[in-house]
Design an enzyme around this catalytic site. Sequence first.
Site, PDB file in Angstrom:
ATOM      1  CB  CYS A 111       8.141   0.014  -3.490  1.00 19.06           C
ATOM      2  SG  CYS A 111       7.076  -0.324  -4.909  1.00 19.06           S
ATOM      3  CG  HIS A 146       7.636  -4.674  -3.112  1.00 15.26           C
ATOM      4  ND1 HIS A 146       7.526  -3.338  -2.824  1.00 15.26           N
ATOM      5  CD2 HIS A 146       8.478  -5.192  -2.172  1.00 15.26           C
ATOM      6  CE1 HIS A 146       8.255  -3.060  -1.758  1.00 15.26           C
ATOM      7  NE2 HIS A 146       8.859  -4.165  -1.349  1.00 15.26           N
ATOM      8  CB  SER A 163       6.988  -2.824   1.759  1.00 12.18           C
ATOM      9  OG  SER A 163       5.863  -3.687   1.681  1.00 12.18           O
TER      10      SER A 163
END
Length: 307
Positions: A111, A146, A163
Amino acid sequence: PFFVNRGGLPVDEPTWERMWRHVGRIHPDGERVAQKIRGAADLPKIPIPSVPAFQPSTPIPERLEAVQRYIRELQYNHTGTQFFEIKKSRPLTGLMDLAKEMTKEALPIKCLEAVILGIYLTNNMTTLDRFPISFKTHFSGNYFRHIVLGVNFGGRYGALGISRREELMYKAPVFRTLSELIFDFEEAYRRCWHTLKKVKLGHCVSHDPHSVEQIEWKHSILDLDKLTREDFRKELERHARDMRLKIGKGTGPPSPTKDRKKDVSSPQRGQASPHRRNSRGDRRPSGEKKPADSKAMPDLNGYQIRV
Protein backbone atom coordinates in the site's frame (compact mmCIF):
# COMPACT_ATOMS: atom_id res chain seq x y z
CA PRO A 1 6.47 -16.77 -10.12
CA PHE A 2 6.44 -13.56 -8.08
CA PHE A 3 10.16 -13.16 -8.46
CA VAL A 4 10.36 -14.00 -12.15
CA ASN A 5 11.68 -10.96 -13.97
CA ARG A 6 8.77 -9.33 -15.80
CA GLY A 7 9.48 -8.71 -19.46
CA GLY A 8 13.10 -9.79 -19.10
CA LEU A 9 14.10 -6.50 -17.47
CA PRO A 10 17.13 -6.61 -15.17
CA VAL A 11 16.47 -6.12 -11.46
CA ASP A 12 19.08 -4.54 -9.23
CA GLU A 13 21.14 -7.00 -7.21
CA PRO A 14 19.94 -5.90 -3.74
CA THR A 15 16.32 -6.53 -4.75
CA TRP A 16 17.12 -10.01 -6.03
CA GLU A 17 19.25 -10.83 -2.99
CA ARG A 18 16.38 -9.93 -0.67
CA MET A 19 14.12 -12.30 -2.58
CA TRP A 20 16.59 -15.17 -2.51
CA ARG A 21 17.23 -14.75 1.22
CA HIS A 22 13.49 -14.86 1.79
CA VAL A 23 13.21 -18.12 -0.20
CA GLY A 24 16.06 -19.59 1.83
CA ARG A 25 14.30 -18.76 5.10
CA ILE A 26 10.85 -20.18 4.30
CA HIS A 27 11.77 -23.18 2.12
CA PRO A 28 13.66 -26.21 3.52
CA ASP A 29 15.76 -26.43 0.38
CA GLY A 30 15.54 -22.75 -0.45
CA GLU A 31 19.06 -22.12 -1.67
CA ARG A 32 18.93 -24.93 -4.23
CA VAL A 33 15.50 -23.83 -5.42
CA ALA A 34 16.72 -20.25 -5.83
CA GLN A 35 19.75 -21.33 -7.83
CA LYS A 36 17.59 -23.55 -10.03
CA ILE A 37 15.27 -20.65 -10.81
CA ARG A 38 18.12 -18.24 -11.46
CA GLY A 39 19.75 -20.65 -13.91
CA ALA A 40 16.58 -21.63 -15.76
CA ALA A 41 16.46 -20.51 -19.38
CA ASP A 42 12.95 -21.71 -20.26
CA LEU A 43 10.89 -19.72 -17.76
CA PRO A 44 7.83 -18.10 -19.30
CA LYS A 45 8.00 -14.35 -19.76
CA ILE A 46 5.53 -12.46 -17.65
CA PRO A 47 4.11 -9.43 -19.48
CA ILE A 48 5.08 -6.12 -17.95
CA PRO A 49 2.17 -3.67 -17.43
CA SER A 50 2.31 -0.56 -19.59
CA VAL A 51 2.55 2.79 -17.81
CA PRO A 52 -0.62 4.69 -18.74
CA ALA A 53 -0.29 7.53 -21.24
CA PHE A 54 -3.02 10.10 -21.82
CA GLN A 55 -4.19 12.49 -24.47
CA PRO A 56 -4.58 16.11 -23.29
CA SER A 57 -8.33 15.77 -23.76
CA THR A 58 -8.67 12.68 -21.55
CA PRO A 59 -10.89 13.55 -18.55
CA ILE A 60 -9.32 13.31 -15.11
CA PRO A 61 -11.72 10.57 -13.86
CA GLU A 62 -10.72 8.36 -16.80
CA ARG A 63 -7.05 9.03 -16.09
CA LEU A 64 -7.53 8.02 -12.45
CA GLU A 65 -9.19 4.77 -13.52
CA ALA A 66 -6.25 4.02 -15.82
CA VAL A 67 -3.73 4.76 -13.04
CA GLN A 68 -5.61 2.49 -10.64
CA ARG A 69 -5.80 -0.22 -13.29
CA TYR A 70 -2.01 -0.04 -13.72
CA ILE A 71 -1.44 -0.27 -9.95
CA ARG A 72 -3.76 -3.26 -9.79
CA GLU A 73 -1.92 -4.98 -12.66
CA LEU A 74 1.31 -4.84 -10.68
CA GLN A 75 -0.50 -6.99 -8.08
CA TYR A 76 -0.30 -6.97 -4.31
CA ASN A 77 2.94 -8.20 -2.79
CA HIS A 78 2.07 -11.28 -0.71
CA THR A 79 5.66 -12.52 -0.43
CA GLY A 80 6.56 -10.99 2.92
CA THR A 81 9.60 -9.32 1.33
CA GLN A 82 9.69 -5.55 0.82
CA PHE A 83 11.01 -5.05 -2.71
CA PHE A 84 11.36 -1.26 -2.46
CA GLU A 85 12.63 0.57 0.62
CA ILE A 86 10.54 3.68 1.20
CA LYS A 87 11.65 6.26 3.73
CA LYS A 88 8.92 8.78 4.38
CA SER A 89 11.50 11.38 5.37
CA ARG A 90 13.01 11.45 1.87
CA PRO A 91 12.34 14.55 -0.25
CA LEU A 92 9.68 14.25 -2.91
CA THR A 93 12.24 14.16 -5.73
CA GLY A 94 13.87 11.06 -4.22
CA LEU A 95 10.53 9.30 -3.83
CA MET A 96 9.69 10.08 -7.46
CA ASP A 97 12.97 8.49 -8.55
CA LEU A 98 11.94 5.41 -6.60
CA ALA A 99 8.51 5.40 -8.25
CA LYS A 100 10.20 5.51 -11.66
CA GLU A 101 12.21 2.47 -10.62
CA MET A 102 8.97 0.70 -9.67
CA THR A 103 7.62 1.17 -13.18
CA LYS A 104 10.82 -0.34 -14.63
CA GLU A 105 10.96 -3.34 -12.28
CA ALA A 106 7.18 -3.95 -12.37
CA LEU A 107 7.35 -6.02 -9.18
CA PRO A 108 4.36 -6.53 -6.85
CA ILE A 109 3.82 -3.68 -4.39
CA LYS A 110 2.17 -2.89 -1.08
CA CYS A 111 0.00 0.00 0.00
CA LEU A 112 2.74 2.54 0.80
CA GLU A 113 4.48 1.85 -2.50
CA ALA A 114 1.14 2.29 -4.28
CA VAL A 115 0.76 5.74 -2.73
CA ILE A 116 4.20 6.84 -3.99
CA LEU A 117 3.43 5.37 -7.41
CA GLY A 118 0.04 7.11 -7.46
CA ILE A 119 1.70 10.47 -6.79
CA TYR A 120 4.22 9.85 -9.56
CA LEU A 121 1.58 8.88 -12.13
CA THR A 122 -0.67 11.87 -11.35
CA ASN A 123 2.00 14.60 -11.22
CA ASN A 124 0.92 15.98 -14.60
CA MET A 125 -2.72 16.28 -13.45
CA THR A 126 -2.30 19.76 -12.02
CA THR A 127 -6.02 20.22 -11.32
CA LEU A 128 -5.99 17.17 -9.06
CA ASP A 129 -5.16 17.51 -5.37
CA ARG A 130 -3.42 14.52 -3.75
CA PHE A 131 -2.95 13.82 -0.04
CA PRO A 132 -2.13 10.71 2.04
CA ILE A 133 -4.76 9.02 4.22
CA SER A 134 -3.62 6.47 6.83
CA PHE A 135 -5.84 4.09 8.79
CA LYS A 136 -5.26 2.17 12.00
CA THR A 137 -7.74 -0.61 12.75
CA HIS A 138 -8.27 -3.30 15.36
CA PHE A 139 -9.23 -6.91 14.73
CA SER A 140 -8.99 -10.03 16.85
CA GLY A 141 -6.66 -8.46 19.41
CA ASN A 142 -4.25 -7.01 16.85
CA TYR A 143 -3.76 -3.61 15.22
CA PHE A 144 -3.34 -3.13 11.48
CA ARG A 145 -2.32 -0.17 9.34
CA HIS A 146 -3.13 0.81 5.79
CA ILE A 147 -2.58 3.87 3.60
CA VAL A 148 -4.15 5.22 0.41
CA LEU A 149 -3.71 8.35 -1.69
CA GLY A 150 -6.68 10.66 -1.29
CA VAL A 151 -7.61 12.72 -4.35
CA ASN A 152 -9.84 15.74 -4.89
CA PHE A 153 -11.02 16.82 -8.32
CA GLY A 154 -13.67 19.44 -8.89
CA GLY A 155 -14.70 19.34 -5.24
CA ARG A 156 -15.25 15.56 -5.28
CA TYR A 157 -13.12 13.17 -3.23
CA GLY A 158 -11.79 9.72 -4.05
CA ALA A 159 -8.73 7.51 -3.49
CA LEU A 160 -6.03 5.46 -5.23
CA GLY A 161 -4.18 2.51 -3.73
CA ILE A 162 -3.81 -1.22 -3.36
CA SER A 163 -4.96 -3.69 -0.74
CA ARG A 164 -5.79 -7.33 -0.20
CA ARG A 165 -9.41 -6.19 -0.13
CA GLU A 166 -11.08 -4.67 -3.16
CA GLU A 167 -13.13 -2.23 -1.08
CA LEU A 168 -10.04 -0.78 0.66
CA MET A 169 -8.24 0.64 -2.35
CA TYR A 170 -9.78 2.56 -5.25
CA LYS A 171 -12.60 5.03 -4.70
CA ALA A 172 -13.87 6.99 -7.69
CA PRO A 173 -13.95 10.78 -7.10
CA VAL A 174 -17.69 10.97 -6.42
CA PHE A 175 -17.82 11.82 -2.71
CA ARG A 176 -19.04 15.34 -1.99
CA THR A 177 -17.04 15.75 1.22
CA LEU A 178 -13.92 14.30 2.79
CA SER A 179 -16.00 12.90 5.65
CA GLU A 180 -18.17 10.94 3.20
CA LEU A 181 -15.03 9.33 1.75
CA ILE A 182 -13.64 8.40 5.17
CA PHE A 183 -16.99 7.05 6.36
CA ASP A 184 -17.11 4.86 3.25
CA PHE A 185 -13.71 3.40 4.18
CA GLU A 186 -14.94 2.92 7.74
CA GLU A 187 -17.96 0.97 6.50
CA ALA A 188 -15.69 -1.14 4.28
CA TYR A 189 -13.55 -1.96 7.32
CA ARG A 190 -16.67 -2.86 9.27
CA ARG A 191 -17.62 -5.40 6.61
CA CYS A 192 -14.15 -6.93 7.12
CA TRP A 193 -14.78 -7.09 10.89
CA HIS A 194 -12.21 -4.37 11.55
CA THR A 195 -12.83 -1.45 13.91
CA LEU A 196 -11.40 1.88 12.77
CA LYS A 197 -9.30 3.42 15.55
CA LYS A 198 -7.31 6.28 14.02
CA VAL A 199 -7.18 8.29 10.82
CA LYS A 200 -4.12 10.32 9.84
CA LEU A 201 -4.46 12.92 7.11
CA GLY A 202 -1.63 14.65 5.29
CA HIS A 203 -1.58 17.89 3.33
CA CYS A 204 -1.64 18.21 -0.45
CA VAL A 205 1.45 16.94 -2.26
CA SER A 206 3.31 19.20 -4.69
CA HIS A 207 3.04 18.46 -8.42
CA ASP A 208 6.70 19.37 -8.86
CA PRO A 209 8.61 16.06 -9.20
CA HIS A 210 11.86 17.90 -8.40
CA SER A 211 10.64 19.40 -5.13
CA VAL A 212 13.00 18.93 -2.18
CA GLU A 213 10.17 19.24 0.33
CA GLN A 214 9.03 16.24 2.32
CA ILE A 215 5.49 14.93 2.07
CA GLU A 216 3.45 16.00 5.09
CA TRP A 217 2.03 12.64 6.11
CA LYS A 218 0.33 13.51 9.41
CA HIS A 219 -1.09 17.02 9.51
CA SER A 220 -4.18 15.76 11.37
CA ILE A 221 -4.29 12.73 13.67
CA LEU A 222 -7.84 11.78 14.66
CA ASP A 223 -8.36 9.26 17.46
CA LEU A 224 -11.87 7.85 17.18
CA ASP A 225 -11.83 6.65 20.80
CA LYS A 226 -11.53 10.28 21.93
CA LEU A 227 -13.96 11.86 19.47
CA THR A 228 -17.72 11.74 19.20
CA ARG A 229 -19.15 10.94 15.80
CA GLU A 230 -20.01 14.58 15.17
CA ASP A 231 -16.61 15.81 16.35
CA PHE A 232 -14.95 13.28 14.04
CA ARG A 233 -16.93 14.63 11.09
CA LYS A 234 -16.11 18.23 12.03
CA GLU A 235 -12.40 17.47 12.26
CA LEU A 236 -12.44 15.85 8.83
CA GLU A 237 -14.14 18.88 7.33
CA ARG A 238 -11.73 21.19 9.14
CA HIS A 239 -8.84 19.37 7.52
CA ALA A 240 -10.54 19.69 4.13
CA ARG A 241 -10.85 23.45 4.71
CA ASP A 242 -7.19 23.66 5.71
CA MET A 243 -6.20 22.06 2.40
CA ARG A 244 -8.45 24.38 0.40
CA LEU A 245 -7.03 27.43 2.16
CA LYS A 246 -3.47 26.30 1.56
CA ILE A 247 -4.21 25.79 -2.13
CA GLY A 248 -6.21 29.02 -2.37
CA LYS A 249 -3.23 31.06 -1.21
CA GLY A 250 -1.48 30.07 -4.42
CA THR A 251 1.87 29.55 -2.74
CA GLY A 252 2.79 26.76 -5.19
CA PRO A 253 5.53 24.30 -4.22
CA PRO A 254 6.85 25.57 -0.87
CA SER A 255 10.45 26.64 -0.54
CA PRO A 256 12.76 24.82 1.90
CA THR A 257 12.06 25.55 5.55
CA LYS A 258 15.49 27.05 6.23
CA ASP A 259 14.96 29.64 3.49
CA ARG A 260 11.54 30.41 4.85
CA LYS A 261 12.96 31.10 8.29
CA LYS A 262 15.34 33.72 6.93
CA ASP A 263 12.55 35.77 5.38
CA VAL A 264 11.18 37.52 8.46
CA SER A 265 10.76 40.99 7.01
CA SER A 266 7.51 40.28 5.17
CA PRO A 267 4.47 39.65 7.39
CA GLN A 268 2.43 38.78 4.33
CA ARG A 269 4.83 35.97 3.39
CA GLY A 270 4.86 34.74 6.95
CA GLN A 271 1.08 34.38 6.90
CA ALA A 272 0.96 32.73 3.51
CA SER A 273 3.79 30.30 4.22
CA PRO A 274 3.71 29.27 7.90
CA HIS A 275 6.42 27.03 9.25
CA ARG A 276 5.18 23.53 8.53
CA ARG A 277 6.09 22.09 11.89
CA ASN A 278 4.18 24.83 13.69
CA SER A 279 1.09 24.06 11.62
CA ARG A 280 1.09 20.39 12.55
CA GLY A 281 0.54 20.25 16.26
CA ASP A 282 -1.66 23.25 16.91
CA ARG A 283 -4.98 21.56 17.51
CA ARG A 284 -7.05 18.36 17.58
CA PRO A 285 -9.52 17.60 20.38
CA SER A 286 -8.53 13.95 20.09
CA GLY A 287 -5.66 14.70 22.50
CA GLU A 288 -3.20 12.97 20.23
CA LYS A 289 0.31 14.37 20.68
CA LYS A 290 2.73 14.00 17.83
CA PRO A 291 6.28 12.76 18.37
CA ALA A 292 8.92 15.46 18.60
CA ASP A 293 10.99 13.90 15.83
CA SER A 294 8.74 14.01 12.81
CA LYS A 295 11.53 12.78 10.54
CA ALA A 296 11.94 9.43 12.25
CA MET A 297 11.67 6.54 9.84
CA PRO A 298 8.30 4.78 10.15
CA ASP A 299 7.77 1.07 10.64
CA LEU A 300 7.15 -0.07 7.08
CA ASN A 301 5.82 -3.43 8.23
CA GLY A 302 3.10 -1.61 10.05
CA TYR A 303 1.40 -0.86 6.76
CA GLN A 304 0.65 -4.49 6.07
CA ILE A 305 -3.07 -4.83 6.71
CA ARG A 306 -4.12 -8.43 7.02
CA VAL A 307 -7.82 -8.59 6.35
